[in-house]
Write a protein that holds these residues in place. Structure first.
Motif, mmCIF file in Angstrom:
data_model
loop_
_atom_site.group_PDB
_atom_site.id
_atom_site.type_symbol
_atom_site.label_atom_id
_atom_site.label_comp_id
_atom_site.label_asym_id
_atom_site.label_seq_id
_atom_site.Cartn_x
_atom_site.Cartn_y
_atom_site.Cartn_z
ATOM 1 N N PHE A 79 0.894 -1.152 0.181
ATOM 2 C CA PHE A 79 0.507 0.053 -0.549
ATOM 3 C C PHE A 79 1.175 1.718 -0.362
ATOM 4 N N MET A 132 -2.612 13.174 6.556
ATOM 5 C CA MET A 132 -3.048 11.837 6.921
ATOM 6 C C MET A 132 -1.742 11.372 7.380
ATOM 7 N N SER A 148 -8.516 4.937 19.185
ATOM 8 C CA SER A 148 -10.442 4.802 17.901
ATOM 9 C C SER A 148 -10.574 4.179 16.924
ATOM 10 N N LEU A 149 -8.938 2.984 16.821
ATOM 11 C CA LEU A 149 -9.645 2.213 16.189
ATOM 12 C C LEU A 149 -10.223 1.004 16.950
ATOM 13 N N PRO A 161 -5.710 3.466 -3.257
ATOM 14 C CA PRO A 161 -5.801 2.338 -1.900
ATOM 15 C C PRO A 161 -5.475 3.135 -1.251
ATOM 16 N N TYR A 162 -4.722 3.290 -0.511
ATOM 17 C CA TYR A 162 -4.189 4.150 1.023
ATOM 18 C C TYR A 162 -4.959 5.139 0.853
ATOM 19 N N CYS A 163 -5.401 5.808 0.171
ATOM 20 C CA CYS A 163 -6.173 7.284 -0.065
ATOM 21 C C CYS A 163 -7.258 6.680 0.774
ATOM 22 N N TRP A 168 -7.864 3.626 2.556
ATOM 23 C CA TRP A 168 -7.743 3.237 3.639
ATOM 24 C C TRP A 168 -7.426 4.128 5.058
ATOM 25 N N GLY A 169 -6.787 4.923 4.305
ATOM 26 C CA GLY A 169 -6.143 6.300 5.377
ATOM 27 C C GLY A 169 -7.593 6.663 5.293
ATOM 28 N N ALA A 170 -8.373 7.321 4.949
ATOM 29 C CA ALA A 170 -10.054 7.459 5.039
ATOM 30 C C ALA A 170 -10.637 6.757 6.451
ATOM 31 N N GLY A 171 -10.853 5.470 5.810
ATOM 32 C CA GLY A 171 -11.606 5.024 6.489
ATOM 33 C C GLY A 171 -11.034 4.339 8.045
ATOM 34 N N PHE A 172 -9.568 4.123 8.266
ATOM 35 C CA PHE A 172 -8.974 3.482 9.337
ATOM 36 C C PHE A 172 -8.900 4.997 9.323
ATOM 37 N N ILE A 173 -8.111 6.110 9.230
ATOM 38 C CA ILE A 173 -7.308 7.183 10.784
ATOM 39 C C ILE A 173 -8.528 7.916 10.344
ATOM 40 N N ILE A 174 -8.775 9.256 9.662
ATOM 41 C CA ILE A 174 -9.974 9.932 9.655
ATOM 42 C C ILE A 174 -10.866 9.826 10.560
ATOM 43 N N PRO A 217 -11.999 7.187 12.300
ATOM 44 C CA PRO A 217 -11.821 6.198 13.628
ATOM 45 C C PRO A 217 -11.405 7.822 14.483
ATOM 46 N N LEU A 218 -10.886 8.790 13.525
ATOM 47 C CA LEU A 218 -10.730 10.393 14.771
ATOM 48 C C LEU A 218 -12.425 11.350 15.043
#
Lengths: 357, 265, 269
Positions: free
Chosen positions: B78, B100, B115-116, C11-13, C15-21, C23-24
């Motif tokens: 990734f 990000m 958060s997760l 894919p990373y975007c 992923w990041g939206a789902g697992f970083i943004i 959750p915050l």
């Protein structure tokens, strides 16, 4: 005559196995523009760094105004350096860079301000005080590095290939700038370069170095017109270096032909190296020359033509404003005082090495 | 600046002692016959043999390794692809993605973990190996990106263009010219991801369900009851393996550098 | 070509939206709502309760102290390593990073062993007839644990930046008359500031938020803000209050990053 300002006595320096300088002796007089000239690896930069105090010689002494400064740290020496890549402090602006040395010495703010303005004027960069050093062009950084050094009023300015990173036009302009600066400041410049043209243009004295040894010391005219050995002849400008035999005083045998010359004192029937500058060769009609040859190549160089002439298995390089076409038969004539006779190198060290350019 | 050599040596060694004292302690304890942590009961290999029989420990070890390698592998793919894509983006969109990427790096592990956990609860996912894996991939990708991205920056664009000019297809040019240049970054990113995953406790603590354990969570659950000596044995083995790997990887360039060393200008 | 290549980042975007943004965002939602889902500030305000405020202040105090100690220890060491790294091998530096490969929980537990009343350190002190060291289960032990755990995070960035500083800058400063100290304060220190600042963030944030070190070396008696939050989630199961305190903690992290970034910019411009 001026006094010796700097005197390097019996300096030796090694890095691991490799010998950089071996029993090196050199003195520099006050108010002189001295250039250390040589190919890379000849020890010229090391010599400069020893004078600057960034390297300590393994043996020998560095004298400054008759005082031993060999182990004196750089900050206690009355000389300043312009570094190869300028080494302008990236976290300071131009004014702070120039003020660095003066602030260390605790000068007053007004004095520092005046000095900065004076130095920037001197290097033609008025109004650059607040610029950051990384926003400057190579030529401007170069000038700031000089300004930063000279505001400290050093007795000697050391310059380590300062024009190396600049393009040709800028380099030529900066050469005149440096000469002007030196005349205005009236201090000693010690200049390191591998560019013979720079050395010939600017210097009062040129020290030609190779493999840690001085090959020749003299004025640009001396070095160019009377190279003392094949290395110097080859390194300074183009030249024809031919093995010859000194038959007697003022008569030399080159490729089986006898040339009159002006040199004396080499003995009789002694093998020698003969140096003839390309521009000193006159091409004449075949029967009027001392020897004959055939033109094999002609290149137009702007001011003159560069021609290769094959004669008795030797390829002569000739510079002339007259053009002789390829395959034409010509005679070669050289005036006696344009022939320079040199002793053959006696030791391994003196022998000319490949010049890596 | 070769002054004060003695003081420098002394200082370096003092800190080395500080850093290694606990590690040596653990290694010594792994050979201690007494189960007590403060009494030396004689030398034994017992814990190394019982280690193999302890299914709970071996299971935790297996989980740790699978999570570490798998999450690092997926994160590397990734992350590398993301770097490749970002190279062709405009500055603003690239800055947004890098922003990000910086969030898990700068944020506290405890917040990332919580958060997760809240996300998984919201999705009604069952906590276990899968959620831990997802969490580990998430915090591993930034490490990959941060070590691959600088490599892409260093690549001279004209080398890639020269390959195209010489008739290479973009894919061929990428494989032959670009990829070898970024490979060191990919490898170091992967190594870093494995390291971070192996050592992680906090994020695993919040995203694992009951019944699933990695070595870290297993150790934490035993802190109060007293650590089993088998864990010391296992950690000693792991540390020794890493040490040997590092020596092997580094010995070669180091030796060749020393052969022609000493010459510099 | 370039338009298609951009898609590699997709894919990373996602992923990041789902697992970083997301959750915050979820943490913010929990933090600002009560158990019934109504908007409230009560979870944020709970930081001002006596216990929580005390934990937060203690966390701040200990993390500032341990960050400062790390810097004090790491800077000279990084200088020594960089000096050697320049002309020898970076292997020496590796030696100081290597401990990170031993599970950090275990290493912290090992300190428990060493510091115990009957532990190794006291045995050595006793042998030399020196006074015993009784710091286990005190804030001092926690500071020691923090310094120990996070020291490599301070060494590494400083070492890296010191290796990158061209020695010619120091030579230039010496040439212009600066002595060793002046060269350090005017050239080396300001030029190494970005490394120092990133080291400070890398030590300060985990020290501020840890609950593991305080748990193991504090004997469960000393509560840091990390312990409070962890217990709210795992023991009290009060997610809203836990999320609220997490939001407060994030605020502190954001503030501290902003401060270091501000200094970073001032240092380099």
């Amino acid at each position: 005559m001026h006094d010796k300002l700097i005197d390097l006595i019996h300096i030796s320096k090694k890095y691991g196995e490799s010998v950089i300088l071996d029993d090196f002796n050199l003195y520099i007089r006050e108010n002189e523009f001295v250039t250390l000239l040589g190919p890379s690896g000849c020890g010229k930069t090391t010599t400069l760094r020893i004078i600057g105090g960034f390297e300590t010689p393994d043996e020998g002494k560095v004298m400054f105004q008759n005082e031993d400064i060999t182990s004196l740290p750089p900050n206690k020496r009355e000389l300043n350096t312009v570094f190869q890549k300028y080494a302008l402090f990236p976290h300071m602006n131009v004014a702070d860079n120039i003020a660095f040395g003066l602030r260390i010495k605790g000068k007053s703010n007004q004095y520092i301000k005046d000095k900065i303005r004076y130095a920037l004027k001197l290097v033609n960069l008025d109004g650059f005080e607040d610029r950051m050093s990384d926003s400057l062009s190579g030529g401007q950084q170069q000038r700031i590095a000089i300004a930063r050094a000279i505001v400290n009023e050093p007795k000697v300015l050391l310059l380590d290939e300062p024009l190396g990173a600049l393009d040709l036009k800028l380099r030529q302009d900066m050469q005149y700038e440096l000469i002007r600066l030196k005349n205005e400041l009236g201090i000693t410049f010690i200049y390191v370069t591998h560019d013979q043209e720079e050395a010939l243009t600017m210097s009062d004295t040129i020290v030609v170095m190779n493999q840690g040894y001085i090959q020749q010391t003299g004025t640009p005219t001396d070095i160019y017109n009377e190279p003392q050995n094949a290395f110097v002849a080859d390194f300074i400008g183009d030249s024809n270096i031919i093995s010859g035999i000194m038959i007697k005083d003022k008569l030399v045998d080159i490729l089986g032909a006898r040339f009159d010359c002006v040199d004396t004192g080499f003995g009789e029937n002694k093998p020698v190296d003969v140096v003839i500058r390309p521009e000193d060769i006159d091409l004449v009609e075949p029967e009027k020359g001392t020897i004959e040859g055939i033109v094999t190549d002609v290149i137009f160089k702007g001011v003159h033509y560069e021609m290769c002439v094959m004669s008795r298995n030797f390829e002569w390089i000739v510079h002339s404003t007259d053009c002789f076409p390829v395959d034409s038969r010509v005679g070669i004539h050289v005036d006696p005082f344009d022939i320079q006779i040199m002793n053959k190198p006696e030791s391994e060290d003196e022998k000319a090495v490949e010049i890596d350019e | 600046m070769k002054k004060y050599k003695g003081i420098k040596y002394f200082y370096s060694i003092l800190i080395l002692v500080f850093l290694y004292a606990p590690i040596v302690t653990l290694m010594v304890l792994s050979f201690n016959q007494s189960k007590s942590r403060s009494h030396w009961g004689g030398f034994t290999f017992e814990w190394y043999t019982t280690l193999l029989e302890s299914s709970a420990l071996m299971n935790a070890f297996k989980n740790t390794m699978i999570i570490a390698l798998l999450s690092a592998f997926i994160a590397t793919i990734f992350g590398t692809l993301a770097c490749l894509g970002m190279n062709f983006m405009r500055k603003r969109s690239r800055a947004m993605i890098m922003g990000m990427t910086n969030i898990p790096m700068l944020n506290a592990d405890i917040v990332t973990g919580i958060s997760l956990m809240l996300l998984f609860i919201a999705c009604r996912a069952t906590m276990g190996g899968a959620t831990v894996l997802l969490a580990h991939i998430t915090f591993n990708i930034p490490y990959v990106i941060l070590s691959v991205m600088p490599r892409f920056r260093q690549i001279n664009r004209s080398i890639y263009e020269a390959a195209l000019d010489l008739g290479a297809t973009p894919v061929y040019a990428f494989r032959k010219v670009v990829f070898p240049d970024i490979l060191p970054g990919i490898i170091s990113g992967f190594t870093m991801a494995v390291t971070m995953s192996l050592d992680d406790f906090i994020i695993t603590h919040f995203t694992k369900g009951p019944g699933f354990d990695t070595l870290s969570t297993k150790i934490y659950s035993e802190v109060k009851k007293g650590i089993k000596p088998e864990i010391y044995a296992l950690s000693t083995i792991m540390f020794t393996v890493v040490l040997l790997l590092l020596v092997l990887v580094n010995a070669k360039p180091w030796a060749s550098r020393h052969k022609n060393g000493g010459v510099r200008r | 070509m370039s338009n298609k290549t951009k898609l590699f980042a997709a894919p990373y975007c996602i992923w990041g939206a789902g697992f970083i943004i997301i959750p915050l965002i979820i943490i913010l939602i929990y933090g600002f709502s009560d158990t019934e889902g109504h908007f409230t500030f009560i979870n944020i305000y709970s930081i001002f309760s006596h216990v929580n405020l005390k934990a937060l202040l203690l966390s701040m105090l200990l993390s500032v102290a341990s960050t400062f100690l790390c810097l004090l220890i790491a800077y000279p060491l990084a200088s020594v390593l960089a000096e050697y790294g320049r002309d020898k091998s970076p292997l020496l530096a590796l030696l100081f990073i290597l401990p990170m490969w031993m599970n950090s929980l275990l290493r912290t537990i090992a300190w428990q062993n060493l510091l115990e009343k009957t532990g190794l350190i006291n045995a050595i002190l006793l042998f030399f007839h020196l006074p015993e060291m009784m710091i286990i289960n005190t804030p001092w032990a926690i500071i020691l644990g923090m310094v120990y755990d996070f020291l490599p995070f301070m060494i590494l960035p400083i070492y890296n930046i010191l290796c990158k500083i061209d020695i010619e800058y120091k030579n230039a400063a010496r040439d212009l008359g600066a002595n060793g100290w002046q060269t350090f304060w005017r050239i080396t220190w300001p030029m190494s500031l970005p490394g120092v600042l990133s080291g400070i963030t890398m030590v300060f944030v985990p020290s501020l938020t840890t609950f593991v070190i305080s748990d193991i070396l504090g004997g469960g008696k000393i509560l840091l803000i990390g312990n409070v939050i962890e217990q709210l989630f795992t023991q009290d199961n009060d997610r809203n209050a836990g999320a609220g305190l997490s939001v407060v903690m994030m605020l502190f992290i954001v503030i501290s990053t902003m401060i270091t970034e501000k200094y970073d910019r001032e240092g380099s411009v």
